[in-house]
Motif scaffolding. Structure first.
Motif, PDB file in Angstrom:
ATOM      1  N   TYR A  85      50.619 -66.272  -8.785  1.00 43.51           N
ATOM      2  CA  TYR A  85      51.354 -65.223  -9.495  1.00 43.51           C
ATOM      3  C   TYR A  85      52.631 -65.764 -10.133  1.00 43.51           C
ATOM      4  N   GLY A  86      52.863 -65.365 -11.383  1.00 41.77           N
ATOM      5  CA  GLY A  86      54.139 -65.620 -12.054  1.00 41.77           C
ATOM      6  C   GLY A  86      54.566 -67.062 -12.000  1.00 41.77           C
TER       7      GLY A  86
ATOM      8  N   ASN B 176      58.205 -66.604  -5.565  1.00 47.09           N
ATOM      9  CA  ASN B 176      58.368 -65.565  -4.541  1.00 47.09           C
ATOM     10  C   ASN B 176      58.353 -66.206  -3.159  1.00 47.09           C
TER      11      ASN B 176
ATOM     12  N   ASP C  42      52.192 -61.888 -13.161  1.00 48.34           N
ATOM     13  CA  ASP C  42      52.770 -61.473 -11.897  1.00 48.34           C
ATOM     14  C   ASP C  42      52.355 -60.051 -11.539  1.00 48.34           C
ATOM     15  N   ARG C  43      52.284 -59.785 -10.246  1.00 45.01           N
ATOM     16  CA  ARG C  43      51.973 -58.455  -9.725  1.00 45.01           C
ATOM     17  C   ARG C  43      53.070 -57.458 -10.103  1.00 45.01           C
TER      18      ARG C  43
ATOM     19  N   HIS D 145      56.518 -56.902  -7.821  1.00 42.82           N
ATOM     20  CA  HIS D 145      56.365 -57.988  -6.845  1.00 42.82           C
ATOM     21  C   HIS D 145      57.716 -58.323  -6.207  1.00 42.82           C
TER      22      HIS D 145
ATOM     23  N   ARG E 167      60.624 -60.238  -4.526  1.00 46.26           N
ATOM     24  CA  ARG E 167      60.940 -61.655  -4.730  1.00 46.26           C
ATOM     25  C   ARG E 167      61.044 -62.423  -3.420  1.00 46.26           C
TER      26      ARG E 167
END
Length: 332
Positions: free
Chosen positions: A214-215, A219, A279-280, A283, A285
């Protein structure tokens, strides 16, 4: 002691049942002293509940399995009487699924918890252990949450868990029910349904596939082996103070990119197997739990080193294809 475990065929719940019934593992010096005379598992067997998770203890005469839904008040009213303790794991728990459809999360996590609490009150259950998550706090840039931190959930899943936490604590304050709440960091280990990041990545890599990141991969999560989590829950069940919340963490923070690197290395794969994805929504961090309270009051400390735990987890999935291949085939 007669213990009812809701969601006991799921990932964390089944580890708790295997631990209660004497499956070896973890640090013997820190093993729980709970010796149940009987363990009842109540599980709806949704996609992530698997009877095979209980195979190592299936023939233990103390184990009883009931197939049913915690939202069903008539069934719950039949099952709860005669138990000294309820350990409540049953929940819808996948964030992405909650984003696409929140109704099952509210139904199971909120109404199901209320149904159990009503039955525990009615039948004078001795202790109600409500198992929750660090996600109820939202996101934190620096430092770590203490148990009295304000709740600020960002997903339908975490909002439903926050609601169930507050309900459980309200039953203690209003009715005097012996409730304790645990909140844990991200779990990993054997028998985890392969939609979650660690088993998803490991099984994809073992099959020669790719993994989604993701992204920017920045995270941050604290990682906790499921056996250490269950040891912490057992300590809270045994010695926790009624009406209190206890954090159970692993003490090892990693970015998702760092975790991905460790899983690639453990599976003998390279970064060419990683596919960046959007990204979700919402989301969080960073999550971080302060575990001072459970350390000082109950003597908890994580016992499984992350690198060793991940290595053993990869080995388990490599050696147990018969467990996870049918799940991936059935659920994509």
């Amino acid at each position: 002691m007669r213990i009812l475990v809701t969601g006991g065929a799921g990932f964390i719940g089944s580890e708790y049942v295997r631990m209660l019934l004497g499956r070896p593992g973890g640090d013997p010096a820190r093993a729980p002293r709970i010796a149940p005379t009987s363990v009842t598992v109540l599980d709806k067997l949704t996609y992530s509940g698997n009877p095979a998770n209980l195979d190592p203890v299936r023939h233990d005469p103390r184990l009883r399995f009931v197939h049913g839904d915690i939202v069903d008040p008539a069934l719950v009213d039949q099952v709860v009487p005669g138990h000294d303790v309820i350990v409540h794991f049953a929940a819808e728990s996948h964030v992405d699924r909650s984003i696409t459809g929140a109704a099952p999360f509210v139904t199971t996590n909120v109404l199901g918890t209320q149904t159990l609490l009503d039955a525990a009150l009615r039948h004078r259950t001795g202790r109600f252990v409500h198992v929750s998550t660090d996600e109820v706090y939202g996101s934190i840039d620096a430092g770590a949450w203490t148990e009295d931190w304000p709740l600020a959930p960002n997903s339908p899943y975490s909002a439903s868990k926050a609601a169930s936490d507050l309900l459980a604590l309200a039953y203690h304050r209003t009715h005097g029910l012996d409730v304790v709440v645990t909140r844990c960091s991200n779990n990993y280990g054997p028998y985890q349904f392969p939609e979650k990041v660690v088993p998803l990545f490991v099984t994809n890599l073992l099959d020669g596939g790719t993994v989604p990141l993701y992204g920017d991969g920045g995270n941050v999560r604290d990682w906790l082996h499921v056996h250490d989590h269950c040891r912490g829950i057992a300590l809270v069940q045994e010695k926790g103070r009624a009406g209190e919340v206890y954090h159970i963490g692993g003490g090892t923070e990693l970015t998702n990119r760092e975790l991905t690197g460790k899983l690639l290395a453990a599976c003998g794969a390279g970064w060419d197997r990683v596919v960046p994805v959007t990204d979700r929504k919402g989301h969080d961090r960073r999550y971080a739990l302060d575990i001072t309270k459970i350390e000082t009051e109950l003597g908890y400390a994580p016992s499984i080193d992350l690198d060793h735990g991940l290595t053993e987890t990869v080995r388990w999935y490599r050696e147990n294809r018969a467990w996870w291949e049918p799940l991936k085939a059935a659920h994509g």
